[in-house]
Write an enzyme that holds these catalytic residues in place. Structure first.
Site, PDB file in Angstrom:
ATOM      1  N   LYS A   9     -49.555  65.055 -33.263  1.00 43.74           N
ATOM      2  CA  LYS A   9     -48.815  66.408 -33.654  1.00 43.74           C
ATOM      3  C   LYS A   9     -47.354  65.958 -33.919  1.00 43.74           C
ATOM      4  O   LYS A   9     -46.619  64.989 -33.655  1.00 43.74           O
ATOM      5  CB  LYS A   9     -49.006  67.079 -32.418  1.00 43.74           C
ATOM      6  N   TYR A  49     -55.891  77.343 -35.738  1.00 50.02           N
ATOM      7  CA  TYR A  49     -55.983  77.671 -34.401  1.00 50.02           C
ATOM      8  C   TYR A  49     -56.352  79.196 -34.259  1.00 50.02           C
ATOM      9  O   TYR A  49     -56.230  79.857 -33.269  1.00 50.02           O
ATOM     10  CB  TYR A  49     -54.474  77.354 -33.773  1.00 50.02           C
ATOM     11  N   ASN A 112     -47.988  68.069 -26.483  1.00 44.35           N
ATOM     12  CA  ASN A 112     -48.885  67.180 -25.907  1.00 44.35           C
ATOM     13  C   ASN A 112     -49.375  65.986 -27.069  1.00 44.35           C
ATOM     14  O   ASN A 112     -50.237  65.553 -26.579  1.00 44.35           O
ATOM     15  CB  ASN A 112     -50.082  67.937 -25.224  1.00 44.35           C
ATOM     16  N   HIS A 115     -54.341  66.069 -30.736  1.00 41.63           N
ATOM     17  CA  HIS A 115     -55.441  67.085 -30.957  1.00 41.63           C
ATOM     18  C   HIS A 115     -56.669  66.431 -30.884  1.00 41.63           C
ATOM     19  O   HIS A 115     -56.759  65.233 -31.521  1.00 41.63           O
ATOM     20  CB  HIS A 115     -55.071  68.062 -32.077  1.00 41.63           C
ATOM     21  N   GLU A 126     -63.141  72.066 -38.283  1.00 40.41           N
ATOM     22  CA  GLU A 126     -61.851  71.378 -38.549  1.00 40.41           C
ATOM     23  C   GLU A 126     -61.795  70.165 -39.410  1.00 40.41           C
ATOM     24  O   GLU A 126     -60.899  70.255 -40.278  1.00 40.41           O
ATOM     25  CB  GLU A 126     -61.237  70.790 -37.027  1.00 40.41           C
TER      26      GLU A 126
HETATM   27  P1  DAT Z   1     -56.838  71.033 -25.971  1.00 43.35           P
HETATM   28  O1  DAT Z   1     -55.643  70.871 -27.106  1.00 43.35           O
HETATM   29  O2  DAT Z   1     -56.605  70.322 -24.677  1.00 43.35           O
HETATM   30  O3  DAT Z   1     -58.308  71.125 -26.735  1.00 43.35           O
HETATM   31  P2  DAT Z   1     -56.453  74.082 -25.986  1.00 43.35           P
HETATM   32  O4  DAT Z   1     -57.540  73.904 -27.080  1.00 43.35           O
HETATM   33  O5  DAT Z   1     -57.078  74.825 -24.759  1.00 43.35           O
HETATM   34  O6  DAT Z   1     -56.342  72.642 -25.394  1.00 43.35           O
HETATM   35  O7  DAT Z   1     -55.284  74.603 -26.308  1.00 43.35           O
HETATM   36  C1  DAT Z   1     -54.779  74.027 -27.787  1.00 43.35           C
HETATM   37  C2  DAT Z   1     -53.402  73.710 -27.615  1.00 43.35           C
HETATM   38  O8  DAT Z   1     -52.790  75.086 -27.213  1.00 43.35           O
HETATM   39  C3  DAT Z   1     -52.971  72.691 -26.606  1.00 43.35           C
HETATM   40  O9  DAT Z   1     -53.097  71.396 -26.924  1.00 43.35           O
HETATM   41  C4  DAT Z   1     -51.693  73.087 -26.216  1.00 43.35           C
HETATM   42  C5  DAT Z   1     -51.514  74.700 -26.440  1.00 43.35           C
HETATM   43  N1  DAT Z   1     -51.779  75.291 -25.098  1.00 43.35           N
HETATM   44  C6  DAT Z   1     -52.887  75.211 -24.431  1.00 43.35           C
HETATM   45  N2  DAT Z   1     -52.639  76.035 -23.312  1.00 43.35           N
HETATM   46  C7  DAT Z   1     -51.396  76.272 -23.110  1.00 43.35           C
HETATM   47  C8  DAT Z   1     -50.494  76.950 -22.399  1.00 43.35           C
HETATM   48  N3  DAT Z   1     -50.935  77.402 -21.082  1.00 43.35           N
HETATM   49  N4  DAT Z   1     -49.155  77.082 -22.575  1.00 43.35           N
HETATM   50  C9  DAT Z   1     -48.721  76.652 -23.869  1.00 43.35           C
HETATM   51  N5  DAT Z   1     -49.172  75.935 -24.814  1.00 43.35           N
HETATM   52  C10 DAT Z   1     -50.948  75.671 -24.237  1.00 43.35           C
HETATM   53 MG    MG Z   2     -58.672  72.571 -28.047  1.00 40.57          MG
END
Ligand code: DAT
Ligand code: MG
Length: 137
Positions: A9, A49, A112, A115, A126
């Site tokens: 990312k 997304y 973070n 992905h 994807e």
């Molecule tokens: P992951 O990337 O672990 O699969 P996810 O699919 O729940 O997590 O969310 C996609 C992305 O969105 C994640 O990498 C970072 C962002 N995100 C998730 N939860 C968040 C939150 N509570 N606040 C801010 N960004 C968030």
């Molecule tokens: Mg996810």
């Protein structure tokens, strides 16, 4: 062998961490089947997304993912989807397991560093969002 989809990312690309992350990836036994550096538009990030469109962080997420270049990857390994989720670590780097990519490099729950597809269904959406069959070897 299973395929999964991964992204290095913007926060990680900005800090010149592509090589370090690929080193951990290959050292863990993943084969890079496809790779390119691209810069998404906000609309392209929104399309990727789409499943998160109703989440409160959706706009911030799409603006962050389009603020600079990313590296998109298709990785091959036995049980690649689960294995890559394990190597990435939990969504929030603060809570991620020691030794994971997010623990080592992630800045925050939003930024973070990496992905990974969360299921075969996600990987099936994807991978072709970014790669044609001819780009996967
Ligand atoms: P992951 O990337 O672990 O699969 P996810 O699919 O729940 O997590 O969310 C996609 C992305 O969105 C994640 O990498 C970072 C962002 N995100 C998730 N939860 C968040 C939150 N509570 N606040 C801010 N960004 C968030
Ligand atoms: Mg996810």
């Amino acid at each position: 062998m299973e395929r999964t989809f991964a992204i290095i990312k913007p926060d990680a690309v900005e800090r010149n961490l592509i090589g370090k992350i690929l080193d951990k990836t290959e050292s863990a036994g993943f084969v890079v089947a496809g790779m390119k550096k691209i810069h998404l538009s906000v609309e392209e990030a929104e399309g990727f997304y789409y499943v998160h469109k109703d989440r409160p962080f959706f706009n911030d997420l799409c603006s962050y993912m389009s603020r600079g270049p990313i590296v998109v990857l298709v990785l091959r390994k036995n049980d690649a989807i689960l294995a890559w989720r394990t190597l990435m670590g939990g969504t929030n780097p603060a809570d991620a397991e020691a030794g994971t990519i997010r623990k080592e490099f992630g800045l925050s729950i939003g930024e973070n560093s990496v992905h990974g597809s969360d299921s075969p269904e996600s990987a099936s959406f994807e991978i072709p969002y970014f790669f044609s069959q001819l780009e996967l070897v």
